[in-house]
Design an enzyme around this catalytic site. Structure first.
Site, short mmCIF file in Angstrom:
data_model
loop_
_atom_site.label_atom_id
_atom_site.label_comp_id
_atom_site.label_asym_id
_atom_site.label_seq_id
_atom_site.Cartn_x
_atom_site.Cartn_y
_atom_site.Cartn_z
N CYS A 22 0.85 -1.19 0.00
CA CYS A 22 0.00 0.00 0.00
C CYS A 22 0.88 1.24 0.00
O CYS A 22 1.66 1.46 0.94
CB CYS A 22 -0.92 0.00 1.22
SG CYS A 22 -1.89 1.52 1.39
N CYS B 67 -1.40 7.03 5.71
CA CYS B 67 -2.44 6.31 6.46
C CYS B 67 -1.80 5.07 7.06
O CYS B 67 -1.21 4.26 6.33
CB CYS B 67 -3.59 5.92 5.54
SG CYS B 67 -4.86 4.89 6.36
N GLN C 210 -22.39 -5.78 8.88
CA GLN C 210 -20.97 -6.09 8.97
C GLN C 210 -20.24 -5.59 7.72
O GLN C 210 -20.75 -5.73 6.60
CB GLN C 210 -20.75 -7.60 9.12
CG GLN C 210 -21.37 -8.20 10.37
CD GLN C 210 -20.56 -7.94 11.63
OE1 GLN C 210 -19.55 -7.25 11.60
NE2 GLN C 210 -21.01 -8.48 12.75
N GLU D 157 -33.85 -5.10 18.51
CA GLU D 157 -32.81 -4.13 18.14
C GLU D 157 -33.32 -2.73 18.45
O GLU D 157 -34.50 -2.43 18.23
CB GLU D 157 -32.48 -4.27 16.65
CG GLU D 157 -31.68 -3.16 16.03
CD GLU D 157 -30.29 -3.04 16.61
OE1 GLU D 157 -29.90 -1.90 16.92
OE2 GLU D 157 -29.62 -4.08 16.78
N CYS E 215 -17.00 -8.71 18.87
CA CYS E 215 -15.85 -8.11 18.18
C CYS E 215 -14.80 -7.64 19.19
O CYS E 215 -13.88 -6.93 18.82
CB CYS E 215 -16.31 -6.95 17.30
SG CYS E 215 -17.10 -5.60 18.20
#
Length: 401
Positions: A19, A27, A224, A277, A358
């Protein structure tokens, strides 16, 4: 090529992803970019195992290293005639990342067109330091079939008329666009988007095809960011749920309904399923998917913390369904389910839990608060390659006695 089945199935080599932005220090978000992929995956697995109690682990599910991210969250900076789409540098300057290799090909192709639209429509990028300008972010999502959702996050409605005026040219240039909307975020805070959404063109939802389900994603709904890993996650949960074969499934933090719908299908299965939710937008999308799939699944907008009431509404409070025939799915934010819900699960009339997380640190804390629900199987899914983040899903069963 690794002999590990999780890697072999993905066809990944163990080399490095190159990259230019990373090499030039523009970045550094992909903190593991200089680590061979096989070592990335092994390191994540080791980190998770160190945090959680000993348990049988299935092979980790590997991802492609590039072209996997289905949503671009681009900060807009610079000038109207030469906007940058990407992130802000250390001095507040715009860093253009429209060619970021993580995004799906459709997003990479769309971002230069959208940059040109910013100029054509006269959308002044928001200057954080000066607190001037209008366009704060461009949010672009690509579905598996190539459809795009484009959202302009603005400080006010002032530019909306100009966007409407020039929108035909954008739709002509990007035939894949299915949804265009404006989100209003008037506050000078590090908040990605605001509460008000204005649909400008197209359908109210973007269809995300996953494992045969057409999941309807509304502009403010959560999905996701790695579609392939989402499909693997839902499939793993469905396998465990079918092994238990519960009469009732309660899906807390259900989002657009992925776990609940997989738990309910096929239509012939007589299983009561409820998804809960807080986001009404996500629930609207989940209900539409269930209706199209012919599944009798309830979806309710509400607080997942009120789990006892939700379970009782399924007839699974202990009187209607015995503990061995009720299962709870939890997929909370990074903060985990917290002490209140963990304490309830510890004493609830439920012997089976599927926990998707996560954040293994908060997962470990939650497990400690419900010691009678012991993990009997686990799997790591590399939802976020090239970083130290991941998704892990556990199957919990109540210990005898």
């Amino acid at each position: 090529m690794s002999s590990d089945p999780g890697l072999a199935a993905s066809g990944l080599a163990t080399g490095l992803l190159q990259c230019d932005h990373f090499d030039a220090w523009r970045c550094r978000s992909c903190s593991l970019l200089q680590t061979p992929y096989a070592a990335q995956l092994a390191g994540k697995q080791a980190a998770v195992e160190a945090l959680l109690p000993p348990l049988p682990w299935l092979p980790p599910v590997a991802s492609t290293q590039s072209g996997f991210r289905n949503k671009a969250k681009m900060v807009v900076a610079g000038a109207v005639g030469s906007p940058t789409l990407g992130i802000l540098g250390p001095s507040g300057e715009g860093v253009d990342l429209r060619d970021c290799a993580l995004h799906t090909p459709g997003i990479v192709a769309a971002l230069p067109v959208l940059a040109g639209f910013v100029t054509r429509a006269g959308l002044t990028p928001y200057d954080v330091e000066q607190r001037r300008g209008e366009l704060k972010h461009l949010l672009v999502t690509e579905s598996p079939d190539g459809g795009l959702m484009v959202r302009f996050v603005l400080r006010s409605q002032e530019p909306v008329a100009r966007i409407r005026k020039h929108l035909p040219s954008l739709l002509s240039a990007l035939g894949e666009v299915r949804v265009v909307s404006v989100n209003l975020q008037p506050e000078h805070k590090a908040i990605l988007e605001g509460e008000q959404e204005i649909l400008l063109a197209g359908d109210p939802t973007l269809t995300m095809g996953v494992n045969g389900f057409a999941l309807h994603l509304r502009p403010q709904g959560f999905f996701q960011t790695n579609t392939a890993m989402a499909a693997a996650l839902y499939a793993q949960a469905q396998e465990w749920i079918d092994e238990v074969d519960p009469d009732a499934v309660l899906d807390l933090y259900c989002g657009v309904g992925g776990f609940a719908l997989h738990a309910a299908g096929p239509p012939a299965r007589a299983r009561r399923v409820l998804g809960v939710e807080i986001s009404a937008e996500a629930i609207a999308g989940a209900r539409l998917t269930a209706a199209e799939a012919g599944l009798d699944v309830r979806f309710e907008a509400g607080d997942a913390g009120d789990a006892a009431s939700w379970l009782a509404s399924l007839g699974a409070s202990g009187a209607g369904v015995d503990a061995g025939k009720a299962l709870v799915v939890v997929n909370p934010p990074r903060r985990g389910i917290g002490p209140e819900l963990a304490t309830w699960l510890e004493s609830a009339p439920v012997d089976h839990v599927v926990y998707s997380s996560c954040n293994a640190t908060t997962l470990a804390r939650d497990l400690a608060a419900m010691p009678s629900l012991r993990p009997v199987a686990g799997r790591l899914l590399d939802m976020f390659p090239n970083t130290d983040h991941y998704e892990v899903v556990l199957r919990l069963e109540r210990a005898p006695g």
